[in-house]
Each structure stands twice: as structure tokens, then as C-alpha cells.
Design an enzyme around this catalytic site. Structure first.
Site, PDB file in Angstrom:
ATOM      1  N   ARG A 106      10.653  -5.473  84.714  1.00 29.34           N
ATOM      2  CA  ARG A 106      11.683  -6.480  84.458  1.00 29.34           C
ATOM      3  C   ARG A 106      11.253  -7.875  84.915  1.00 29.34           C
ATOM      4  O   ARG A 106      11.559  -8.880  84.278  1.00 29.34           O
ATOM      5  CB  ARG A 106      12.978  -6.044  85.167  1.00 29.34           C
ATOM      6  N   ARG A 146      21.491  -8.871  77.886  1.00 28.09           N
ATOM      7  CA  ARG A 146      20.796  -8.533  79.132  1.00 28.09           C
ATOM      8  C   ARG A 146      21.082  -9.604  80.177  1.00 28.09           C
ATOM      9  O   ARG A 146      21.352 -10.757  79.820  1.00 28.09           O
ATOM     10  CB  ARG A 146      19.289  -8.474  78.912  1.00 28.09           C
ATOM     11  N   ASN A 196      27.136 -19.213  79.357  1.00 24.90           N
ATOM     12  CA  ASN A 196      27.388 -17.961  78.646  1.00 24.90           C
ATOM     13  C   ASN A 196      28.800 -17.998  78.076  1.00 24.90           C
ATOM     14  O   ASN A 196      29.700 -18.597  78.663  1.00 24.90           O
ATOM     15  CB  ASN A 196      27.270 -16.790  79.630  1.00 24.90           C
ATOM     16  N   HIS A 220      31.881 -15.472  77.115  1.00 28.27           N
ATOM     17  CA  HIS A 220      32.311 -14.107  77.435  1.00 28.27           C
ATOM     18  C   HIS A 220      33.685 -13.852  76.811  1.00 28.27           C
ATOM     19  O   HIS A 220      34.580 -14.694  76.930  1.00 28.27           O
ATOM     20  CB  HIS A 220      32.377 -13.935  78.955  1.00 28.27           C
ATOM     21  N   ASP A 278      25.136 -17.453  86.848  1.00 32.69           N
ATOM     22  CA  ASP A 278      24.458 -17.281  88.132  1.00 32.69           C
ATOM     23  C   ASP A 278      23.904 -15.856  88.195  1.00 32.69           C
ATOM     24  O   ASP A 278      23.845 -15.173  87.169  1.00 32.69           O
ATOM     25  CB  ASP A 278      25.399 -17.624  89.304  1.00 32.69           C
ATOM     26  N   ALA A 279      23.544 -15.403  89.384  1.00 32.36           N
ATOM     27  CA  ALA A 279      22.872 -14.099  89.483  1.00 32.36           C
ATOM     28  C   ALA A 279      23.818 -12.920  89.274  1.00 32.36           C
ATOM     29  O   ALA A 279      23.372 -11.787  89.105  1.00 32.36           O
ATOM     30  CB  ALA A 279      22.177 -13.984  90.836  1.00 32.36           C
ATOM     31  N   GLY A 280      25.111 -13.163  89.277  1.00 34.45           N
ATOM     32  CA  GLY A 280      26.056 -12.064  89.129  1.00 34.45           C
ATOM     33  C   GLY A 280      26.340 -11.732  87.663  1.00 34.45           C
ATOM     34  O   GLY A 280      25.784 -12.334  86.747  1.00 34.45           O
ATOM     35  N   ASP A 330      28.706 -12.221  84.992  1.00 31.95           N
ATOM     36  CA  ASP A 330      29.830 -13.044  84.522  1.00 31.95           C
ATOM     37  C   ASP A 330      30.616 -13.657  85.683  1.00 31.95           C
ATOM     38  O   ASP A 330      31.850 -13.747  85.630  1.00 31.95           O
ATOM     39  CB  ASP A 330      30.754 -12.209  83.605  1.00 31.95           C
TER      40      ASP A 330
HETATM   41  C1  GRF Z   1      30.640 -12.604  71.756  1.00 33.48           C
HETATM   42  O1  GRF Z   1      31.904 -12.038  71.639  1.00 33.48           O
HETATM   43  C2  GRF Z   1      30.389 -13.078  73.152  1.00 33.48           C
HETATM   44  O2  GRF Z   1      31.531 -13.402  73.849  1.00 33.48           O
HETATM   45  C3  GRF Z   1      29.731 -11.892  73.802  1.00 33.48           C
HETATM   46  O3  GRF Z   1      28.939 -11.313  72.794  1.00 33.48           O
HETATM   47  C4  GRF Z   1      29.530 -11.590  71.518  1.00 33.48           C
HETATM   48  C5  GRF Z   1      28.433 -12.126  70.635  1.00 33.48           C
HETATM   49  O4  GRF Z   1      28.840 -12.221  69.306  1.00 33.48           O
HETATM   50  N1  GRF Z   1      28.975 -12.295  74.948  1.00 33.48           N
HETATM   51  P1  GRF Z   1      27.931 -12.971  68.229  1.00 33.48           P
HETATM   52  O5  GRF Z   1      26.570 -12.306  68.235  1.00 33.48           O
HETATM   53  O6  GRF Z   1      27.859 -14.411  68.590  1.00 33.48           O
HETATM   54  O7  GRF Z   1      28.635 -12.741  66.929  1.00 33.48           O
END
Ligand code: GRF
Length: 219
Positions: free
Chosen positions: A68, A94, A110, A112, A144-146, A148
Site C-alpha cells: 500500500r 480507496r 471529497n 460524500h 484527512d487521515a480518517g 470521512d
Molecule cells: C458519489 O455519490 C460520492 O458521494 C461518493 O461516490 C459517488 C460517486 O459517484 N463518494 P460518481 O462516480 O461521481 O457518479
């Protein structure tokens, strides 16, 4: 106008958020440019989407590396080689490792599909359905490292409707992600969100975000 913010977009799947970013850039609503799209999966449809637009793509698959740490270093090198100023995880499945985090500290965001800190990790819409919540949504946060856990930059609420399953809820959440992510990237590009220092914050006018916005928390 100055140079556009150079993005490296990391993807694993469909790429609808990548598509939304590109559409916002095309219509002048997001002051950024996608310099490269990188994936851990060779078969990610998002890669095709990027290639068709003439965007540089690369696959950095974990199984091609000894461990990794090697994968993490290779990913950091590839992002750096692209000249990216901001790394956008748009469905990247990942966790990025210490090499990427160190090299781009505070410059990785990111998207989420939940209102963090609720429902982190995988299957967030499924978690929301199981918890029987009435409101979920999406979050754009600094990585960050966690898992989400990084500072929240913006959130938008999305209702959970009667009869929803994880798929239908995720689809509704994604519609909102497609507005929220480009809006946050634009806010970073224009300096309305400052990512330098330990605490990202909004400066000046709070950018216009979807009307369902829960709060711009960093004022
Ligand atoms: C999204 O819902 C995002 O929130 C999550 O993964 C999904 C990716 O969807 N992290 P896409 O590949 O952008 O359609």
C-alpha cells in the site's frame, strides 16, 4: 482573470460528479480546469468520460504495487506530475495514504453522500435507510487521515422519501452533489474558501450554494 485552478480528479466509478464538474467549467460556473483524471480501477467509466474530452488519464491500481505504501507514493507522484493545485476525490473508493496526504495537505477534498459526521464510510445511503432518518444529504469536506472525518466545507440536505431504498436515495443525493461539488471547487478557485492553515474558512462573501444548504459552517 488569473489562471484557473488546476484539478486532479480521482475516480473509481461512473463519474457523474466528474461530469458535473466539467459541465460547470464549460458554462463558466467553475473557475477550474481538470488536468488529469486518475483511477484505481482500469474499468472505471469515468476514465472513458475523461478520455473522450481529451483529458489525461492514468490508472494507479493497488495490485500493481508491492504494498500500500508503494501505491500511495506512486499516486502522490502522479498527482504532483500533473501540476494539480487541488485534488478532488469524486467517487474514489480507496483511502489515500500518508504520502498523498503529506504532499497535498489541506488540498484534498471529497464528496460524500451523507451529512457527515452521520454515516461515514461505505454505503452511506444504505446506512441512512437503515437508520430510518428523514433527512440525509451530501457533504464536501477536506480529506484527512480518517474515514470521512476532515473539516466540512459545505453540506446540502436531501429528503428521504417514503418508499426510498438505498438506490433511489443515492440518486436523489447525487443530483445535489452535482451542484454542491462544483460550487465548492469554484469557491476555492476564487479564494472565497481558504484552505491554507489548519482550519479552512470562508472569507468575504459566502458563495452561492444550493438552496437546500444546511449551513456554510466555516464563516
Ligand atoms: C458519489 O455519490 C460520492 O458521494 C461518493 O461516490 C459517488 C460517486 O459517484 N463518494 P460518481 O462516480 O461521481 O457518479
Amino acid at each position: 482573470m488569473g489562471a484557473k485552478l488546476a484539478l486532479a480528479v480521482l475516480v473509481s466509478g461512473r463519474g457523474s460528479n466528474l461530469q458535473a464538474l466539467l459541465a460547470a467549467i464549460d458554462r463558466g460556473a467553475c473557475d477550474a480546469e481538470v488536468g488529469c483524471v486518475l483511477s484505481d480501477r482500469a474499468n472505471a467509466p469515468a476514465l472513458t468520460l475523461a478520455s473522450e474530452r481529451g483529458i489525461a488519464t492514468d490508472v494507479i491500481a493497488a495490485k500493481a504495487y508491492g504494498d500500500r505504501a508503494d501505491w500511495d507514493r506512486a499516486l502522490a507522484e502522479r498527482i504532483a506530475a500533473s501540476g494539480a493545485q487541488l485534488v478532488v476525490l469524486a467517487g474514489f473508493m480507496r483511502l489515500v495514504g500518508p504520502a498523498v496526504l503529506a504532499r497535498f495537505a489541506g488540498r484534498i477534498i471529497n464528496v460524500h453522500p451523507a451529512l457527515l459526521p452521520a454515516f461515514p464510510g461505505m454505503d452511506a445511503p444504505e446506512q441512512a435507510i437503515r437508520a430510518r432518518v428523514c433527512i440525509s444529504g451530501c457533504t464536501v469536506h477536506v480529506v484527512d487521515a480518517g474515514v470521512d472525518t476532515g473539516p466540512v466545507l459545505a453540506q446540502a440536505a436531501v429528503p428521504v422519501l417514503p418508499g426510498d431504498d438505498a438506490l433511489s436515495l443515492h440518486a436523489r443525493i447525487q443530483t445535489t452533489e452535482h451542484t454542491l461539488l462544483p460550487a465548492v471547487v469554484h469557491a476555492i478557485a476564487t479564494g472565497a474558501i481558504l484552505l491554507d492553515g489548519p482550519h479552512p474558512r470562508y472569507v468575504g462573501e459566502v458563495p452561492e450554494l444550493p438552496s437546500s444548504l444546511v449551513s456554510p459552517p466555516l464563516v
